[in-house]
Scaffold this motif. Structure first.
Motif, PDB file in Angstrom:
ATOM      1  N   THR A  11      -6.989  11.787  -7.347  1.00 35.77           N
ATOM      2  CA  THR A  11      -7.309  11.007  -6.155  1.00 35.77           C
ATOM      3  C   THR A  11      -7.837   9.630  -6.539  1.00 35.77           C
ATOM      4  OG1 THR A  11      -7.940  13.092  -5.160  1.00 35.77           O
ATOM      5  CG2 THR A  11      -8.525  11.108  -3.962  1.00 35.77           C
ATOM      6  N   ALA A  12      -8.740   9.587  -7.510  1.00 34.67           N
ATOM      7  CA  ALA A  12      -9.345   8.313  -7.901  1.00 34.67           C
ATOM      8  C   ALA A  12      -8.267   7.352  -8.415  1.00 34.67           C
ATOM      9  CB  ALA A  12     -10.405   8.549  -8.970  1.00 34.67           C
ATOM     10  N   LYS A  13      -7.389   7.860  -9.272  1.00 31.43           N
ATOM     11  CA  LYS A  13      -6.342   6.999  -9.833  1.00 31.43           C
ATOM     12  C   LYS A  13      -5.417   6.473  -8.741  1.00 31.43           C
ATOM     13  CE  LYS A  13      -4.670   9.962 -12.762  1.00 31.43           C
ATOM     14  NZ  LYS A  13      -3.836  10.629 -13.771  1.00 31.43           N
ATOM     15  N   VAL A  14      -5.014   7.380  -7.830  1.00 31.44           N
ATOM     16  CA  VAL A  14      -4.068   6.971  -6.788  1.00 31.44           C
ATOM     17  C   VAL A  14      -4.709   5.923  -5.876  1.00 31.44           C
ATOM     18  CG1 VAL A  14      -2.771   7.745  -4.769  1.00 31.44           C
ATOM     19  CG2 VAL A  14      -2.685   9.071  -6.867  1.00 31.44           C
ATOM     20  N   ILE A  15      -5.993   6.108  -5.537  1.00 27.01           N
ATOM     21  CA  ILE A  15      -6.660   5.117  -4.674  1.00 27.01           C
ATOM     22  C   ILE A  15      -6.724   3.764  -5.375  1.00 27.01           C
ATOM     23  CG2 ILE A  15      -8.835   4.486  -3.566  1.00 27.01           C
ATOM     24  CD1 ILE A  15      -9.325   7.429  -3.062  1.00 27.01           C
ATOM     25  N   LEU A  37       0.840  -1.206   0.000  1.00 28.30           N
ATOM     26  CA  LEU A  37       0.000   0.000   0.000  1.00 28.30           C
ATOM     27  C   LEU A  37       0.871   1.251   0.000  1.00 28.30           C
ATOM     28  CD1 LEU A  37      -3.004   1.009   0.334  1.00 28.30           C
ATOM     29  CD2 LEU A  37      -2.493   1.186   2.759  1.00 28.30           C
ATOM     30  N   ALA A  38       1.852   1.278   0.905  1.00 35.28           N
ATOM     31  CA  ALA A  38       2.710   2.462   1.011  1.00 35.28           C
ATOM     32  C   ALA A  38       3.507   2.667  -0.276  1.00 35.28           C
ATOM     33  CB  ALA A  38       3.667   2.303   2.200  1.00 35.28           C
ATOM     34  N   PHE A  39       4.054   1.563  -0.814  1.00 33.48           N
ATOM     35  CA  PHE A  39       4.859   1.667  -2.021  1.00 33.48           C
ATOM     36  C   PHE A  39       4.001   2.140  -3.208  1.00 33.48           C
ATOM     37  CE2 PHE A  39       6.950  -0.319  -5.770  1.00 33.48           C
ATOM     38  CZ  PHE A  39       8.134   0.377  -5.693  1.00 33.48           C
ATOM     39  N   ALA A  40       2.781   1.605  -3.301  1.00 32.97           N
ATOM     40  CA  ALA A  40       1.911   1.979  -4.416  1.00 32.97           C
ATOM     41  C   ALA A  40       1.510   3.449  -4.328  1.00 32.97           C
ATOM     42  CB  ALA A  40       0.670   1.090  -4.439  1.00 32.97           C
ATOM     43  N   LEU A  41       1.277   3.934  -3.099  1.00 33.32           N
ATOM     44  CA  LEU A  41       0.934   5.354  -2.934  1.00 33.32           C
ATOM     45  C   LEU A  41       2.078   6.242  -3.406  1.00 33.32           C
ATOM     46  CD1 LEU A  41      -0.882   5.459   0.518  1.00 33.32           C
ATOM     47  CD2 LEU A  41      -1.855   6.038  -1.702  1.00 33.32           C
ATOM     48  N   ALA A  42       3.312   5.892  -2.973  1.00 34.79           N
ATOM     49  CA  ALA A  42       4.466   6.703  -3.355  1.00 34.79           C
ATOM     50  C   ALA A  42       4.725   6.618  -4.855  1.00 34.79           C
ATOM     51  CB  ALA A  42       5.703   6.235  -2.577  1.00 34.79           C
ATOM     52  N   LEU A  43       4.689   5.388  -5.377  1.00 40.01           N
ATOM     53  CA  LEU A  43       4.958   5.196  -6.807  1.00 40.01           C
ATOM     54  C   LEU A  43       3.867   5.838  -7.647  1.00 40.01           C
ATOM     55  CD1 LEU A  43       6.875   3.690  -8.787  1.00 40.01           C
ATOM     56  CD2 LEU A  43       5.227   1.834  -8.763  1.00 40.01           C
ATOM     57  N   GLY A  44       2.621   5.641  -7.208  1.00 38.17           N
ATOM     58  CA  GLY A  44       1.494   6.179  -7.968  1.00 38.17           C
ATOM     59  C   GLY A  44       1.555   7.689  -8.114  1.00 38.17           C
ATOM     60  N   ALA A  45       2.018   8.354  -7.054  1.00 38.84           N
ATOM     61  CA  ALA A  45       2.100   9.814  -7.105  1.00 38.84           C
ATOM     62  C   ALA A  45       2.999  10.262  -8.256  1.00 38.84           C
ATOM     63  CB  ALA A  45       2.634  10.352  -5.783  1.00 38.84           C
ATOM     64  N   VAL A  46       4.013   9.444  -8.586  1.00 39.48           N
ATOM     65  CA  VAL A  46       4.919   9.807  -9.688  1.00 39.48           C
ATOM     66  C   VAL A  46       4.398   9.296 -11.026  1.00 39.48           C
ATOM     67  CG1 VAL A  46       7.266   9.647 -10.573  1.00 39.48           C
ATOM     68  CG2 VAL A  46       6.882   9.739  -8.114  1.00 39.48           C
ATOM     69  N   PHE A 101      -4.798   2.609  -7.760  1.00 37.33           N
ATOM     70  CA  PHE A 101      -3.447   2.051  -7.862  1.00 37.33           C
ATOM     71  C   PHE A 101      -2.999   1.486  -6.518  1.00 37.33           C
ATOM     72  CE2 PHE A 101       1.228   2.516  -8.717  1.00 37.33           C
ATOM     73  CZ  PHE A 101       1.266   1.719  -9.840  1.00 37.33           C
ATOM     74  N   ALA A 102      -3.312   2.215  -5.435  1.00 38.70           N
ATOM     75  CA  ALA A 102      -2.916   1.775  -4.097  1.00 38.70           C
ATOM     76  C   ALA A 102      -3.632   0.482  -3.722  1.00 38.70           C
ATOM     77  CB  ALA A 102      -3.198   2.870  -3.079  1.00 38.70           C
ATOM     78  N   LEU A 103      -4.933   0.401  -4.030  1.00 35.13           N
ATOM     79  CA  LEU A 103      -5.683  -0.829  -3.755  1.00 35.13           C
ATOM     80  C   LEU A 103      -5.069  -1.987  -4.531  1.00 35.13           C
ATOM     81  CD1 LEU A 103      -9.456   0.179  -3.797  1.00 35.13           C
ATOM     82  CD2 LEU A 103      -8.225  -0.964  -1.952  1.00 35.13           C
ATOM     83  N   SER A 104      -4.793  -1.723  -5.805  1.00 39.45           N
ATOM     84  CA  SER A 104      -4.213  -2.748  -6.668  1.00 39.45           C
ATOM     85  C   SER A 104      -2.881  -3.231  -6.096  1.00 39.45           C
ATOM     86  CB  SER A 104      -4.033  -2.151  -8.068  1.00 39.45           C
ATOM     87  OG  SER A 104      -3.295  -2.987  -8.883  1.00 39.45           O
ATOM     88  N   GLY A 105      -2.041  -2.273  -5.674  1.00 41.15           N
ATOM     89  CA  GLY A 105      -0.740  -2.629  -5.128  1.00 41.15           C
ATOM     90  C   GLY A 105      -0.845  -3.377  -3.814  1.00 41.15           C
ATOM     91  N   ALA A 106      -1.734  -2.924  -2.933  1.00 40.20           N
ATOM     92  CA  ALA A 106      -1.873  -3.563  -1.628  1.00 40.20           C
ATOM     93  C   ALA A 106      -2.360  -5.001  -1.780  1.00 40.20           C
ATOM     94  CB  ALA A 106      -2.844  -2.764  -0.756  1.00 40.20           C
ATOM     95  N   LEU A 107      -3.345  -5.214  -2.662  1.00 41.12           N
ATOM     96  CA  LEU A 107      -3.864  -6.573  -2.864  1.00 41.12           C
ATOM     97  C   LEU A 107      -2.789  -7.471  -3.476  1.00 41.12           C
ATOM     98  CD1 LEU A 107      -7.448  -5.769  -4.198  1.00 41.12           C
ATOM     99  CD2 LEU A 107      -6.840  -6.751  -1.983  1.00 41.12           C
ATOM    100  N   GLY A 108      -2.057  -6.938  -4.479  1.00 42.93           N
ATOM    101  CA  GLY A 108      -0.995  -7.726  -5.108  1.00 42.93           C
ATOM    102  C   GLY A 108       0.066  -8.136  -4.097  1.00 42.93           C
ATOM    103  N   ALA A 109       0.433  -7.192  -3.215  1.00 41.13           N
ATOM    104  CA  ALA A 109       1.465  -7.485  -2.216  1.00 41.13           C
ATOM    105  C   ALA A 109       0.955  -8.487  -1.177  1.00 41.13           C
ATOM    106  CB  ALA A 109       1.907  -6.195  -1.533  1.00 41.13           C
ATOM    107  N   LEU A 110      -0.309  -8.370  -0.811  1.00 39.31           N
ATOM    108  CA  LEU A 110      -0.901  -9.317   0.140  1.00 39.31           C
ATOM    109  C   LEU A 110      -0.813 -10.740  -0.408  1.00 39.31           C
ATOM    110  CD1 LEU A 110      -2.731  -9.876   2.667  1.00 39.31           C
ATOM    111  CD2 LEU A 110      -4.678  -9.556   1.135  1.00 39.31           C
ATOM    112  N   VAL A 111      -1.175 -10.893  -1.690  1.00 40.22           N
ATOM    113  CA  VAL A 111      -1.118 -12.216  -2.322  1.00 40.22           C
ATOM    114  C   VAL A 111       0.326 -12.718  -2.339  1.00 40.22           C
ATOM    115  CG1 VAL A 111      -1.578 -13.489  -4.428  1.00 40.22           C
ATOM    116  CG2 VAL A 111      -3.137 -11.690  -3.714  1.00 40.22           C
ATOM    117  N   GLY A 112       1.267 -11.806  -2.673  1.00 38.62           N
ATOM    118  CA  GLY A 112       2.682 -12.192  -2.652  1.00 38.62           C
ATOM    119  C   GLY A 112       3.110 -12.662  -1.280  1.00 38.62           C
TER     120      GLY A 112
END
Lengths: 288, 309
Positions: free
Chosen positions: B198-202, B90-99, B204-215
């Motif tokens: 905001t919509a895109k970042v949320i 989640l944290a990584f996706a938020l930071a990466l998504g912002a860029v 992306f963050a959801l996508s990243g958090a779920l992907g990392a959870l599965v990993g």
């Protein structure tokens, strides 16, 4: 003084990188397709050269046109037969398609040539000369000169020939070019074939420098990405400048932060550049 | 939305007794399927709803796998590792998504594609923390293999349930509406007052958090991870193909696509060991050329008519 040596290494490497990237960049710029196959094309060029050298003793720089032509023909067939069907669709579709094709090619390369690393070992290497305290390996330097000549040749073809003008016209405005009597689909296939030719030729040159296995295709591909975005998509001078920039970046970062992080440094620079100047060093805003 | 949750509930009731009715082979298949269902749903958030061509799922999957692995090696229990993995993602996706979410089209695709490569290289180089190219072995746990297989089936089932529930919620909410407008025309959406960033970042963050959870769960399940394995670009590509197969931007499309793809994959694996990746590539090519809108676009009546003639 050691920095001059790093710079010389970087420029030699960069000339080869320019040749790796220029075909990829052309395909991306004209067809709007990110060609994941490009790495496999380079590796195929390497293998053609390797076997020409191993079986018939042909020097890699002599078999270069052959490797380029064979890979170019394969590229023409791939584009005319398969990729032309989805050209113009979203990046999701085209990128996934070339990824699928890459899986097929890679599998074929492994079945055909095994996953072992091979390298051309020249019978009469030219050796190394020392110029003002800088060591220059002559075979590599010659490969770099040939690579830059090829890149320059492509630039001339695009600027001067009728075919080159057609390619540039299709790139600027597909509909208008079509109205002027340019066969767009054929131009796409030829452009892709030229990109593949450059990949095959680059493979010939690389076979002297790097050990080759099917898996190295992805390494070359990732470098082509970085160069292309650094220099500007679809621009031949951009690929040359981006190639040399990457060569220098890798050479210096390998000696400062260590070779294992060279690619990471390049990617970090790339992402930073994407955020600041998405069109690349030589790219123009209106091309996107 | 209520209907969708009902379908999810029925699915859970059907799948719940499965571990006690079958052997470990089927359980392994089922766990794999649930893993890819989760990854496909995670990708669908940003790739399907918002139409952003993300090729970065391998980055989140690998990052989560390593976060969970490092936590477990340092003495934390599996579930702590999984939650940690999700938070890191989640944290990584938020930071990466912002860029990277400021980029569009090809530039976005490339930027997300290289992230996994960079993480792989850093993981390889950071020996003291990650074990480098040697990989990371999870601490030995005394457990009956069948009990273990059951536990990880349920863990992946939980991942898939969370992913599907999140998808249903997003699809039915204002966020889902915003994402769909971004897919159609981002500039227009922004002009009529949709907060696109905001919509895109949320998403992306959801996508990243779920992907990392599965990993993270994958690490515990497989017991051993190495950079080349968990940052494999196929973890980025397969979910895309599955979503395209099932229907992009829908709620249940990714689930069906993942199931159909894995069925095909398993048949191919079993019969063509040496040419497996080549045939996988062929399937992708055929799918893109002949079925670009997914299985849902097949019109059964018309197909039947054609075959009757």
């Amino acid at each position: 003084m050691i920095y001059l040596q790093y710079a010389a290494n970087g420029i030699i490497l960069g000339g080869l990188y320019a040749c790796i990237a220029v075909g990829f960049s052309l395909t991306w710029g004209v067809l709007n397709i990110i060609n994941i196959l490009h790495g496999a094309f380079i590796v195929l060029g390497c293998y053609i050269t390797y076997f020409a050298h191993q079986l018939f003793g042909i020097h890699p720089f002599v078999s270069l046109p052959l490797a380029g032509l064979m890979v170019g023909i394969l590229g023409y067939a791939t584009q005319a037969g398969i990729i032309n069907r989805v050209v113009g669709q979203s990046v999701l579709v085209t990128l996934t398609l070339t990824f699928g094709l890459d899986l097929i090619f890679n599998n074929a390369l492994i079945l055909g040539f095994t996953a072992n690393y091979r390298q051309v070992v020249l019978a009469n290497p030219l050796g190394t000369v020392e110029v003002a305290g800088i060591f220059i390996p002559l075979d590599r330097a010659l490969a770099m000169v040939l690579a830059l000549l090829l890149t320059f040749g492509l630039y001339i073809v695009l600027q001067m020939s009728r075919l080159g003008r057609a390619i540039v016209a299709v790139r600027f405005d597909r509909e208008a070019a079509s109205l002027m009597g340019v066969n767009v689909m054929r131009t796409y296939a030829i452009t892709f074939a030229i990109g593949a030719f450059m990949a095959g030729a680059a493979g010939s040159l690389l076979s002297v420098v790097f050990p080759i296995a099917p898996i190295t295709g992805h390494l070359f591909l990732s470098k082509a990405f970085v160069i292309c975005v650094l220099g500007g998509i679809g621009s031949v001078p951009g690929a040359a400048i981006g190639g040399i920039a990457l060569g220098l970046l890798e050479s210096f970062s390998a000696s400062i932060v260590g070779p294992e992080l060279a690619l990471t440094v390049a990617f970090v620079v790339l992402i930073a550049l994407l955020a600041v100047r998405p069109q690349g060093i030589m790219g123009r805003e209106d091309m996107h | 939305m209520r209907r969708n949750f009902l379908i999810l509930l029925i699915g859970l009731i059907v799948l719940a007794p499965v571990p006690f009715l079958t052997d470990t082979y089927v359980l392994r298949l089922g766990t794999t399927a649930l893993m890819y269902v989760s990854l496909s749903l995670a990708w669908n958030m940003i790739g399907g709803f918002a139409g952003y061509p993300s090729f970065g799922m391998a980055a989140f999957f690998g990052l989560g796998a390593y976060a969970s692995g490092i936590l477990q090696v340092n003495g934390f229990a599996g579930p702590v590792g999984w939650i940690g993995a999700g938070l890191v993602g989640l944290a990584f996706a938020l930071a990466l998504g912002a860029v990277v979410l400021r980029l569009r089209g090809h530039a976005f695709a490339i930027a997300t594609l290289v992230v996994a490569e960079v993480l792989k290289e850093i993981t390889n180089a950071w020996n003291s923390l990650t074990g480098g190219g040697m990989g990371l072995n999870m601490p030995y746990q005394k457990m009956d293999p069948i009990a273990g297989a059951r536990i990880y089936f349920y863990a992946m089932l939980a991942c898939a349930t969370i992913s599907l529930a999140a998808t249903i919620l997003v699809a039915g909410s204002k966020l889902g509406f915003a994402l769909r407008t971004i897919k159609q025309n981002e500039d227009a959406a922004s002009m009529v007052g949709v907060n696109t960033t905001t919509a895109k970042v949320i998403a992306f963050a959801l996508s990243g958090a779920l992907g990392a959870l599965v990993g993270g769960v994958y690490t515990s399940w497989i017991n051993f991870i190495e950079p080349a394995d968990v940052y494999d670009p196929l973890f980025s590509i397969k979910p895309i193909v599955m979503v395209l197969l099932g229907g992009s931007g829908t709620v249940f499309g990714p689930v069906l696509g993942a199931a159909a793809f894995l069925l095909l994959d398993e048949i191919v694996w079993r019969n063509f060991l040496e040419t497996h990746t080549g045939i996988l590539g062929l399937v992708i090519v055929l799918l893109i050329l002949f079925l670009p809108k997914g299985l849902g676009s097949l019109s059964w009546p018309r197909l039947l008519q054609r075959s009757a003639r």
